[in-house]
Structures are given as C-alpha cells and as structure tokens.
Scaffold this active site. Structure first.
Site, short mmCIF file in Angstrom:
data_model
loop_
_atom_site.label_atom_id
_atom_site.label_comp_id
_atom_site.label_asym_id
_atom_site.label_seq_id
_atom_site.Cartn_x
_atom_site.Cartn_y
_atom_site.Cartn_z
N GLU A 171 -0.81 2.45 -120.45
CA GLU A 171 -1.60 2.96 -119.33
C GLU A 171 -1.00 4.29 -118.86
OE1 GLU A 171 -1.68 -0.52 -119.93
OE2 GLU A 171 -3.67 0.27 -120.37
N ASN B 216 -4.20 -0.59 -126.29
CA ASN B 216 -5.13 0.53 -126.26
C ASN B 216 -4.44 1.83 -126.65
OD1 ASN B 216 -3.96 -0.02 -123.42
ND2 ASN B 216 -4.45 2.16 -123.38
N ASP C 5 -9.79 0.13 -122.69
CA ASP C 5 -8.54 -0.64 -122.52
C ASP C 5 -8.64 -2.01 -123.15
OD1 ASP C 5 -5.94 -1.26 -121.72
OD2 ASP C 5 -6.61 -2.08 -119.80
N ARG D 128 7.20 -12.94 -119.67
CA ARG D 128 6.51 -14.10 -120.22
C ARG D 128 7.40 -15.09 -120.97
NH1 ARG D 128 2.75 -10.19 -119.85
NH2 ARG D 128 3.24 -9.27 -121.86
N CYS E 220 -1.22 -1.04 -107.95
CA CYS E 220 -0.36 -2.05 -107.29
C CYS E 220 -0.97 -2.58 -105.99
CB CYS E 220 1.02 -1.48 -106.99
SG CYS E 220 2.06 -1.27 -108.44
N HIS E 221 -1.53 -1.67 -105.18
CA HIS E 221 -1.96 -2.08 -103.84
C HIS E 221 -3.43 -2.51 -103.78
CE1 HIS E 221 1.78 -1.11 -101.80
NE2 HIS E 221 1.87 -0.06 -102.56
N THR F 61 7.53 -6.93 -121.06
CA THR F 61 7.14 -8.12 -120.31
C THR F 61 6.97 -9.33 -121.24
OG1 THR F 61 4.80 -7.50 -120.51
CG2 THR F 61 5.95 -6.82 -118.49
#
Ligand code: CA
Length: 748
Positions: free
Chosen positions: A212, A290, A337, A150, A649-650, A194
């Site tokens: 996570e 979280n 979350d 970011r 991801c998918h 990030t």
C-alpha cells in the site's frame, strides 16, 4: 478424573505433603504435559505426518496442506452445546488479534499485538513465558492494517516470529529467550511482517507486506532455522531490469512492466500471509499482493496495460532452491488491491474422474480457484461473492475477461465489488475432507475506485494513486444520512459460505449481522467453528449449516479458531480482538452498546465454566466540537487530506471502527496547538502516532481540523433522539434501498 482432582485440589495437595499418592500423582501429571523436558521438539517427520498426532496443532493451519481441519471428534455435533470457557488469557491490548495459536506437547504458543509472543500451559492457561521484541511504536505509520501478527512457527525446540519492523527472531521454546535475530528487510522502507513463518526441513520461510506504500518490492526468503543464515530469496517482481540477469523468471516478468523507471516505486507483490507445502513435489506455494501503486494508469502509463508479473498471483517455487516452478496470475494488471495472499489449501479432488492434487484459494477478487498444484494449470474459477470488476473468467485459461475502457471512470470513479477488503481476505478458510466443503468467511462490500491524477500522486506513505477522499463517498454526496445508512446496509453483507469446489456452488450460507468476520475451523466431529464481528463464537453442523452452539463475547473476532487435546480432553482456542484493515477503515463497523475492545485468548472445553471479567463498555459520549468557522473549500481540502492520509487508521469519513481514536470525539482542548503538537510535532510517536511533518503542511493541518469539526457537528446532530418523522423515513428508506442502490450503481 485424576486430572480434575489434581487441578481442583492443588493447594490442598500442597498442605498434605505427606500424602504420597496425591503428591506423586500431581508430579506425574505436571511432567506429562505442563513442562515437557524439551518443549517444541518438532522435526520434519512430525510436521509431514501431523495426522498421526491429531491432538497436536504444530503449525498455524495445522498441516502443510493448510486445511485448518482437525481429525479430533471428542467435541462433536452431539455434545457441542455443552462447550464452555475453560480458561482465558488477557492479551493486554485493545487492537486486532489475528493469530491462530500453535500447540505442541501441551504447550500453546501464540502472538498478540506488536509482534509479542506468549507460551502458555495449554490445559490451564498458566503463562510460561512471554517475549516482547519491542517494535518501535512509530513504525505503525508504515502499516496498512493494524499492529497485528498471525502467529508463530515451531521447530526443534525453537519458536519463530516475524516482527512488524521486519525482523525474524528465533526464541528458545523453554524460556522465550532470543537465540538469533535477523533483519529481513530494508528498514528505511515501509516493509512490515504480520504473517506467520513456516518451517520446512530446517528452513524458516518468511515474506513481508507493504504494497500500500511506495518503495516495497515483494519477496520471500528462506533462512537456516539453526542460525538465521540466508539460504535463498525469491523476488516476486523484477528490480532494476539491469539486475535480473541471474533469474529467467524475472527476465520474463520484466516484459510485463512497460513504464520506464517503474521499478523505482518498488513494484509491490509482497508475500504477506500464508504458505502451503507439498512434500512429495518439494514445492512451496505462496500468494502475492497487489502491484504498487493500486492505480495502474500511474503504474503502467496512460493505457494501463501490462500484467505486472508476479503480482496478484499464486506462485510455486522449489523449496530447496527457491527457484521458480510455476505461477498463476489471478488478477493481471490489478487496479483494485486484489492481493492473492489468501490462504492456499491443498487437497486431492476428483477432477474429471481422476484423483488430482489441487491447490485452492478463495481470492480477494471474489473467485474461488482450483488449480492443478503440480503445474499450476487452471481447473476452475467461480465467483463465491458479489463482483463486477470482470465479465468473468476465460473457461480455458482462467484469465479475467476485461470490462474494457477506463475501469475507474476517471476521477469520478466506479462503484465496484469487492472492495479492497476482498470477497475473502486473510481470515483462515477451513476445508473438511469429510464433507468436501471449504468454509469461507465472505463479505460483499462496494468501493468507489477513482483515479488520483498523476500530478496529485506522491510516492509517499501511503501511496495508492487512487482518490481515497472519493472512496469515502461511495454513495452520492448530500443524501439524507438515513438514506445513506439504508443504502449502505443494503450494499454490504457478511456471511459464512460452505463452498463445494467440485460442484462450484455454495452448499449452504449463513448471513452475519456485520462484515469482517473471523476465520474458520472444521473438525471430524462434524463441526465448523467461527467467531463473528458482532461478538459471537458459533459452531455449525458442517454438512447442513445448522447452528448448534453460540457463545456471546464482549468483542468482535477476526482470527480463526483451532483445536487440540491435552491428556485426552479436547480444547477449542480462539483469539478475540477486533481490528485489521476493514475494522480500522471503520464505517461499516458498529460500536454496539456494551462493546469492550479488550483482547483475550479464549479456550473452551465441554463443561467449561470459567467467566471473563465484566466488560468495560466503550462509550465515546456525544461530541462537543468547536464552532465551525472554516470555508467550504477548506473543509473539502481537509476531507481530501484526511481520507488520503489518516483514514487508514482512524476510519474512512472520520468514523473509527476500532479502538483507535475516533477523531470526531476529540476534546476541544485538542484542537489548535495540541493537534499540531501530535500531527507535526510527533509527541505521541511512542504511542504509535508518528509525526506527519514530512507530508503535512500547517495549511493541511488547519484543513483537517476544519473537516473534523464538520464531521463532529454532523455526528452530534445525528446522535440526537430521532423524532417520529425520522423514524418513518428510516422505514421508507430501508424499503427503497435495494432499488436506489441499483440506480446508484448505474450512475457510477
Ligand atoms: Ca494489498
């Protein structure tokens, strides 16, 4: 005028070396902005008094107040319709771009995917340098939410960036050469960075993400900007209770964690996004993520009870020492979350007749909070998005009033708003002191929160403790696909909400076609800018919400715009690149015809006439899967494994919402040995697809393939041209969707 001549006739000027005026004039021009002798000469005074230099944008949200508001007004409600593309830069990626660029003295610094850093001439877009920290691509398995970054921080001729694998790196602003690098995390654990660092009075401050996954304990650290030496570290959750003796704040927090040995799973509470700073109070503000795992019945034991401090909280610490000052927990004992890492905005509001220094946040949990930033005292909390996780907030304390009972309804689950994507997420929120409104990228998305049994829970990557295979079926299974899509379309909404924090209501709202839209920018020109998921860059009248300008883009936007001047010309910059958690999870994302996932940095100015290259449309074709021979039980097991391990991801339900492979379209040759070589053998680790040999058995792999063949077959059927009966059904289902959704909510 002179600048135009210089740009437009650069080559001519080179030919006419004898024309002294032109050559000398261009030299002056270049010295004025393109190559400052000492780039990024930013110090404490410049950052604290950023409003004295409105043409600069020296920190990702411009000032320590993090308002994402610019005093510039050359582009305004009267002329914004003439805004056009001035220049662009190919970011060499088809993944998410989340950065807000920084501009200092005519040079732009920004980041792309894999934590890469770029310096460009802010007037022309000429690349001055780029730096690739070469993050090992297999590290992607440790990321919940794409290979994003970011932005950077600037300070005293250096550029600071955090990398996906947990390094903090200082670069020479003139050349991009690394000056120092420190590893800020235990790299054997699934930490990632990030967020953009902030620099305050010579200290570079950075957190990390990863809650996570199991094993991540959140913290924020201050390093000496000169040499990378650690100055202080604040842990957001206790570690081994035996080791917290030197921290009264953590000793208090220990009491809110009751299950023996909980801390071995890390605890979570990471500081993965923005931070704000009040120079008068010497307080640094950040939000925390979280607790881990999401499932509080696994984390806290059968009753689920325990606030789990300081997770899902807004925290203030002394910037000199890192010592705790106050906290306000937005979601005690979180189970959804509901990270509290969204942007924190400082402003002075008239509260009860007195000008009050406040801190504001549009939280993931759908409440807009206003706190007294001196003490953390609760002023107000009001829902700005759809929510049914709490009965409301206690008017005095701001503490949520619990629903009571088992909030997940066991393993059958409860449909809850907001989803883990939040009513608002990391996408920057602008606040205009001119209008007194906050401009929030809002989304309403439901999610089926269901408990994973403790015996099924494995503290591995990723480890939520919630049953994601059920989450993939927030709507009842077995419904007609047309009804499914009508129900879904009715249950979700993406919006831009202009929120009045004093009157505690929306001043105006714009509905968007899709969810997961970009952050916002407000300006003194009376404008609000936002890029959308459906590929539009728009400007609105900040007071009324009337759309004044729209620029069609070939890709979706999640980042926030920013604005600056060079030599008196105002520019508006935006990173375009679709990705991030909700995009990867897919489902709601739409791959519209002609969509190109290519990422660009775009810069606009009045009268700009540059053109992006023609889009390269994404066309997956129609899947041609092998024949399904597996049993229903195998497909079910494959569904469970896929949605727990692969969907992040998918895409949920094997619908990719990003440029990452949509596995329903796997070529036939990839099934069998090819699939095994990738998933167990790790042959694509260098492309970001790590081996899952540590969590997947051969049986799991077979089951997942059976599930993918089933999904591909269903997809193939649904892609056939719909007949007249299907068209009539579509119309009917769209009409009954609101009623059916209401009933569905009751059933869950
Ligand atoms: Ca989270």
């Amino acid at each position: 005028m002179f600048r135009m001549a210089c740009e437009g006739r650069g080559s001519l000027a080179r030919k006419l070396r004898g024309v002294l005026l032109v050559v000398a004039g261009c030299a002056v021009f270049i010295a004025a902005h393109a190559a400052p002798a000492a780039p990024a000469m930013v110090d404490a005074q410049r950052l604290i008094h950023a409003d004295a230099e409105p043409g600069q944008w020296m920190s990702v949200a411009r000032t320590y107040s993090e308002q994402r508001y610019s005093p510039l007004r050359a582009v305004n409600t009267g002329n914004v319709a003439q805004l056009g593309l001035a220049w662009f830069h190919d970011m060499d990626t088809t993944r998410g771009l989340e950065a807000t660029p920084v501009v200092v003295d005519g040079v732009m610094y920004t980041t792309g995917t894999w934590s890469r850093v770029y310096a460009l001439d802010a007037a022309t877009g000429k690349l001055l340098w780029s730096y690739d920290p070469k993050v090992p691509r297999a590290h992607a398995v440790n990321l919940c939410c794409d290979v994003v970054n970011r932005g950077v921080a600037v300070w005293n001729r250096r550029i600071y960036v955090g990398t996906l694998d947990g390094r903090l790196i200082a670069l020479d602003a003139a050349t991009g050469a690394p000056v120092w690098s420190v590893v800020t995390v235990d790299q054997s654990k699934p930490y990632s960075i990030t967020g953009a660092p902030r620099v305050i009075d010579g200290k570079v401050i950075i957190g990390n993400g990863g809650a996570e996954f199991s094993g991540v304990r959140g913290y924020v650290t201050a390093y000496d900007a000169a040499d990378g030496r650690q100055i202080w570290r604040f842990y957001t959750v206790p570690g081994n209770p035996a080791d917290n003796a030197d921290s009264p704040a953590l000793q208090r927090a220990v009491k809110t964690w009751s299950k023996p040995g909980w801390w071995r799973l890390g605890g979570g509470g990471p500081v993965w996004n923005d931070m704000a700073y009040d120079p008068a109070l010497h307080l640094l503000y950040f939000g925390t993520g979280n607790a881990n795992p999401w499932n509080r019945y696994i984390r806290n034991g059968a009753s689920g009870a325990g606030d789990n401090l300081y997770t899902a909280s807004i925290v203030a610490v002394n910037v000199e020492t890192g010592k705790y000052a106050w906290h306000f927990q937005t979601t005690p004992g979180d189970a959804w979350d509901y990270d509290s890492d969204e942007q924190l905005v400082l402003a002075t509001l008239d509260v009860g007749g007195a000008p009050t220094p406040v801190i504001m946040q549009a939280n993931k949990n759908a409440f807009f909070y206003v706190l007294d930033r001196r003490t953390g005292a609760f002023i107000s909390g009001t829902p700005f998005a759809r929510q049914n996780w709490t009965k409301g907030l206690d008017a005095k304390t701001g503490r949520p009033i619990p629903l009571g009972g088992d909030i997940y309804h066991g393993e059958s689950g409860r449909v809850t708003w907001p989803a883990p994507f939040g009513g608002h997420n990391w996408q920057g929120m602008a606040y205009s002191p001119q209008t007194g409104l906050a401009y929030i990228p809002v989304q309403d998305v439901p999610f089926l929160y269901a408990a994973q049994s403790e015996t099924d829970f494995k503290p591995v990557t990723p480890g939520w403790g919630t049953a994601m295979n059920l989450a993939a079926q927030a709507l009842p299974a077995g419904l007609d696909p047309l009804l499914q899509s009508a129900l879904y379309a009715d249950a979700v909404a993406g919006k831009l909400v202009a929120w009045d924090p004093l009157r505690r209501r929306a001043a105006w709202t714009v509905e968007h076609a899709l969810v997961w839209n970009g952050g916002t920018l407000a300006t003194a020109g009376g404008l609000v800018f936002q890029g959308t998921a459906a590929g539009n860059f728009r400007a609105y009248d900040a007071t009324s919400g009337t759309e004044l300008w729209r620029y069609k883009l070939p890709n979706g936007v999640i980042a926030a715009p920013m604005t600056y001047t060079v030599d008196g010309t105002q520019y508006v910059a935006l990173m375009m690149g679709w990705g991030g958690s909700a995009a990867l999870a897919g489902g709601m994302a739409v791959k519209w015809p002609g969509r190109d996932f290519h990422g660009y940095l775009l810069v606009f100015k009045l009268g700009g006439a540059a053109q992006l290259p023609a889009p390269q449309p994404f066309n997956p074709g129609i899947p041609d899967p092998p024949k399904l021979t597996a049993t229903a039980a195998q497909v079910k097991a494959g569904n469970r494994f896929y949605n727990q391990r692969c969907a992040v991801c998918h895409g949920v339900d094997a619908v990719s919402g990003s440029s990452l492979p949509d596995l329903r379209y796997l070529p036939n040759a990839m099934y069998g040995k090819g699939f095994e070589a990738v998933v167990l053998g790790g042959v694509m680790a260098n492309a970001g697809m790590a081996s899952f040999a540590d969590v997947a058995t051969r049986q799991d792999i077979d089951d997942v393939q059976a599930y993918l063949i089933k999904r591909a077959t269903e997809t193939r059927v649904s892609l056939r041209q719909p007949g007249w009966w299907a068209r009539i059904k579509t119309l009917v289902f769209r009409a009954v969707a609101p009623l059916a959704n209401w009933l569905n909510g009751l059933l869950h």
